[in-house]
Design a protein around this motif. Sequence first.
Motif, short mmCIF file in Angstrom:
data_model
loop_
_atom_site.label_atom_id
_atom_site.label_comp_id
_atom_site.label_asym_id
_atom_site.label_seq_id
_atom_site.Cartn_x
_atom_site.Cartn_y
_atom_site.Cartn_z
N VAL A 179 17.78 11.40 -0.56
CA VAL A 179 18.62 12.48 -1.07
C VAL A 179 19.09 12.20 -2.49
O VAL A 179 19.43 13.13 -3.23
N CYS A 180 19.07 10.94 -2.91
CA CYS A 180 19.55 10.59 -4.25
C CYS A 180 18.67 11.20 -5.34
O CYS A 180 19.15 11.49 -6.44
N GLU A 181 17.38 11.40 -5.07
CA GLU A 181 16.48 12.01 -6.05
C GLU A 181 15.93 13.34 -5.54
O GLU A 181 14.80 13.74 -5.87
N GLN A 182 16.74 14.01 -4.72
CA GLN A 182 16.40 15.34 -4.22
C GLN A 182 15.06 15.39 -3.48
O GLN A 182 14.35 16.39 -3.53
N MET A 183 14.72 14.28 -2.80
CA MET A 183 13.54 14.32 -1.93
C MET A 183 13.85 15.15 -0.69
O MET A 183 12.95 15.50 0.08
N GLU A 184 15.11 15.43 -0.48
CA GLU A 184 15.58 16.34 0.55
C GLU A 184 16.86 16.98 0.02
O GLU A 184 17.50 16.46 -0.90
N THR A 185 17.22 18.10 0.58
CA THR A 185 18.43 18.80 0.12
C THR A 185 19.67 18.23 0.80
O THR A 185 19.58 17.56 1.84
N GLY A 186 20.82 18.52 0.22
CA GLY A 186 22.07 18.10 0.83
C GLY A 186 22.28 18.71 2.20
O GLY A 186 22.86 18.09 3.09
N GLU A 187 21.79 19.95 2.39
CA GLU A 187 21.92 20.61 3.70
C GLU A 187 21.09 19.90 4.76
O GLU A 187 21.53 19.74 5.90
N GLN A 188 19.89 19.46 4.39
CA GLN A 188 19.06 18.72 5.34
C GLN A 188 19.72 17.40 5.73
O GLN A 188 19.71 17.01 6.90
N TYR A 189 20.29 16.73 4.75
CA TYR A 189 20.99 15.48 5.03
C TYR A 189 22.18 15.73 5.95
O TYR A 189 22.41 14.98 6.92
N ALA A 190 22.93 16.80 5.67
CA ALA A 190 24.11 17.12 6.48
C ALA A 190 23.72 17.43 7.93
O ALA A 190 24.43 17.05 8.87
N ASP A 191 22.58 18.11 8.12
CA ASP A 191 22.13 18.42 9.48
C ASP A 191 21.82 17.14 10.25
O ASP A 191 22.20 17.01 11.43
N ARG A 192 21.13 16.20 9.60
CA ARG A 192 20.81 14.94 10.29
C ARG A 192 22.08 14.13 10.56
O ARG A 192 22.19 13.46 11.58
N PHE A 193 23.02 14.19 9.64
CA PHE A 193 24.27 13.46 9.83
C PHE A 193 25.02 13.99 11.04
O PHE A 193 25.57 13.22 11.83
N ARG A 194 25.02 15.31 11.21
CA ARG A 194 25.68 15.90 12.38
C ARG A 194 24.98 15.49 13.67
O ARG A 194 25.62 15.26 14.70
N GLU A 195 23.66 15.39 13.63
CA GLU A 195 22.91 14.93 14.81
C GLU A 195 23.30 13.49 15.15
O GLU A 195 23.45 13.14 16.33
N ALA A 196 23.45 12.66 14.13
CA ALA A 196 23.87 11.27 14.36
C ALA A 196 25.26 11.22 14.97
O ALA A 196 25.52 10.43 15.89
N MET A 197 26.15 12.09 14.50
CA MET A 197 27.50 12.15 15.04
C MET A 197 27.48 12.53 16.52
O MET A 197 28.20 11.93 17.33
N ARG A 198 26.66 13.51 16.86
CA ARG A 198 26.59 13.94 18.26
C ARG A 198 26.08 12.81 19.16
O ARG A 198 26.56 12.62 20.27
N LEU A 199 25.09 12.08 18.67
CA LEU A 199 24.54 10.97 19.46
C LEU A 199 25.59 9.88 19.67
O LEU A 199 25.80 9.40 20.79
N LEU A 200 26.27 9.49 18.60
CA LEU A 200 27.22 8.39 18.69
C LEU A 200 28.46 8.76 19.50
O LEU A 200 29.15 7.88 20.00
N SER A 201 28.73 10.05 19.63
CA SER A 201 29.88 10.47 20.43
C SER A 201 29.62 10.29 21.93
O SER A 201 30.54 10.36 22.73
#
Length: 386
Positions: A179-201
């Motif tokens: 994400v640092c060089e826009q190989m993915e968008t901030g929205e894509q990163y945010a979606d994966r981060f939310r998935e990680a949150m759901r798993l860890l919960s």
Amino acid sequence: MGSFTFVPHRYPEEPGCYLMFDRTGRLLYVGKAVNLRRRLCSYFHSKPDWIKVAQLVEEVADIEIMIVRNENESLTLETNLIQYYLPPYNRAKKRERSVFAYIAATQEKLPRLTALDRERQAPRTQLSGADELIAGPFPNPVFRNYALDFAIDWFKLRTCAPLEKRLCMRYYMEKCGGVCEQMETGEQYADRFREAMRLLSEPAKVPEEMEKGVSRLSERLQFEKAKELHVRLTALRSMLSEQAVNIPRDYHQLAVFFGPVYLLAARIDYGMLRTRFVWERTDWGERPEQIRWLDRLVSLLPDKGRVEVVTNDFIRSEPLVKAARIRGVSAKAVVPVKGVKRHILNLCERNMTYRVELECQAAASLEDESVSILPIDHSRKLPDGP
């Protein structure tokens, strides 16, 4: 070998911890075993391989055991006892801190996952700060660290602080989305981060995702990485085994199981069973001044705060609750029928039954001199810990 006579049939073939004492009542060593009888036989029925073990066996004058339900519970209880009593023959685990293990998210536009510990005696306000709490507490810090590392790699989350300005090695190892060089968008990163949150919960689901990771790595012929992840997967599954001796709580508990003649009590500090069981007779009479066991249990209560008396007999525990309130401690009694509180009460019942059986054997030995069974010394007391 010292004067201690080891009698195998005095010890059950069940999982648990064993505490070895010298002739003065000093605790020398705490160990764990899946089969207590077999483990203790290895000390006394074979020549010790290590000098330290030989010295320990020479000093042992008595052995006390604490029966649990499974291997994970015995490992956790062993750690709790070692950290509390600091036996001289136990070197490992003495320096481990007793904490609640959490995972938090940094307050950044593209947040990171970080580990966060809270001392068990500390208030919840200690968690307030720059990071936002996501998940926890986890069974222990090791479980938390394994789950955290897996979530970061599995969901390709950033670990750099501050955010890198160019692609790093993690991107080329397929552990970051770039994400640092826009190989993915901030929205894509945010979606994966939310998935990680759901798993860890839901910690129980982490091993399921790790198993998928092992399969994916194997399909890519990355067998070394698959093996490493499988080792962690096995460790996490063992940590998820049901246990009731280290459950994160913000208050004290006193589990008391009343039998017809005896009671057995366990003091639980902030969810940790970390002291020996208290074993007392109860058939002294019904009037408060005749309840001799009451003073012993009152001595286990904290000086302040909140305590919950977990018991199988609400009526017989009332004097203890009243005594706690007189001391200025907020106390109440509960009679659980299921859940973790019932499990810890079942442990008390099992250990009381075992000790009653030993008492019966000792009484029988007085009538039959051919049976050599050592009497149990219930008068020995340990200091309250460091």
